[in-house]
Scaffold this active site. Structure first.
Site, PDB file in Angstrom:
ATOM      1  N   GLU A 159       0.529  -0.595  -0.508  1.00  0.00           N
ATOM      2  CA  GLU A 159      -0.038  -0.093   0.387  1.00  0.00           C
ATOM      3  C   GLU A 159       1.152   0.751   0.174  1.00  0.00           C
ATOM      4  O   GLU A 159       0.755   2.225  -0.206  1.00  0.00           O
ATOM      5  CB  GLU A 159      -0.635  -0.126   0.726  1.00  0.00           C
ATOM      6  CG  GLU A 159      -1.629  -1.256   1.001  1.00  0.00           C
ATOM      7  CD  GLU A 159      -3.372  -1.087   0.079  1.00  0.00           C
ATOM      8  OE1 GLU A 159      -3.569   0.204  -0.402  1.00  0.00           O
ATOM      9  OE2 GLU A 159      -3.676  -1.669  -0.663  1.00  0.00           O
ATOM     10  N   ASN A 166       1.233   4.277  -2.650  1.00  0.00           N
ATOM     11  CA  ASN A 166       1.057   5.121  -2.868  1.00  0.00           C
ATOM     12  C   ASN A 166       2.067   6.543  -3.343  1.00  0.00           C
ATOM     13  O   ASN A 166       0.916   7.157  -3.625  1.00  0.00           O
ATOM     14  CB  ASN A 166       0.948   5.631  -1.384  1.00  0.00           C
ATOM     15  CG  ASN A 166      -1.118   5.585  -0.894  1.00  0.00           C
ATOM     16  OD1 ASN A 166      -1.788   4.694  -1.248  1.00  0.00           O
ATOM     17  ND2 ASN A 166      -1.076   5.714   0.339  1.00  0.00           N
ATOM     18  N   ARG A 196      -9.420   4.252  -6.963  1.00  0.00           N
ATOM     19  CA  ARG A 196      -8.492   4.296  -6.031  1.00  0.00           C
ATOM     20  C   ARG A 196      -9.642   4.322  -4.955  1.00  0.00           C
ATOM     21  O   ARG A 196     -10.695   4.774  -4.657  1.00  0.00           O
ATOM     22  CB  ARG A 196      -7.765   5.480  -5.621  1.00  0.00           C
ATOM     23  CG  ARG A 196      -7.092   5.154  -7.368  1.00  0.00           C
ATOM     24  CD  ARG A 196      -6.124   4.535  -7.469  1.00  0.00           C
ATOM     25  NE  ARG A 196      -5.315   4.012  -6.768  1.00  0.00           N
ATOM     26  CZ  ARG A 196      -4.316   2.243  -6.191  1.00  0.00           C
ATOM     27  NH1 ARG A 196      -4.533   2.284  -7.199  1.00  0.00           N
ATOM     28  NH2 ARG A 196      -3.992   1.831  -5.006  1.00  0.00           N
TER      29      ARG A 196
END
Length: 148
Positions: A49, A53, A109
């Site tokens: 993650e 990002n 997203r």
């Protein structure tokens, strides 16, 4: 203050293909701590993650010359992982950390990246300066012999 037992610092291109590389590197780094499969999966998910990002939001999805820095440290039974970019930064960290918040709805997203990182790790800290980049620091305690 506990002595650093191991340290790793790796920089790679901000490309989505390298997200798997980051997961593999962290998993290999923490193997000697004898984590449970659940602990290993938690760390790999959180790192995934954080790297995603950095690539998608820090560099506007694979911007040329963007780099992601992955730093891992082991102090005793505690694993620390930092994922850093030198991208656009986050103007409002508090808003960005809210579940379902996303700056890229057109990419479908979910806005759950920070929530997942917090859920899978013991502690998380996000620092960011607009125009200079973002650093996500994650901590996970790995008990002796994989005990919780």
């Amino acid at each position: 203050m506990e002595e650093i037992l191991n340290h790793m610092r790796v920089s790679f291109d901000a490309r989505s293909v390298n997200e798997g590389l980051a997961r593999m590197l962290v998993a290999a780094f923490m193997t000697d701590m004898n984590p449970t499969l659940e602990q290993m999966a938690d760390v790999k998910t959180a790192v995934s993650e954080a790297v995603t990002n950095a690539i998608i939001h820090g560099y506007n999805d694979e911007e040329e010359n963007g780099q992601v820095l992955l730093v891992c440290e082991r102090k005793g039974r505690e694993l620390t992982v930092q994922v850093e970019d030198k991208g656009v930064g986050i103007a409002d960290i508090e808003a960005a950390m809210q579940p379902f918040y996303t700056t890229k709805p057109e990419l479908e997203r979910s806005g759950m990246g920070f929530s997942f990182m917090e859920a899978f790790m013991d502690r998380m800290e996000v620092t960011s300066v607009p125009g200079e980049g973002t650093c996500v620091t994650l901590w996970k305690y790995i008990a002796e012999g994989g005990e919780k």
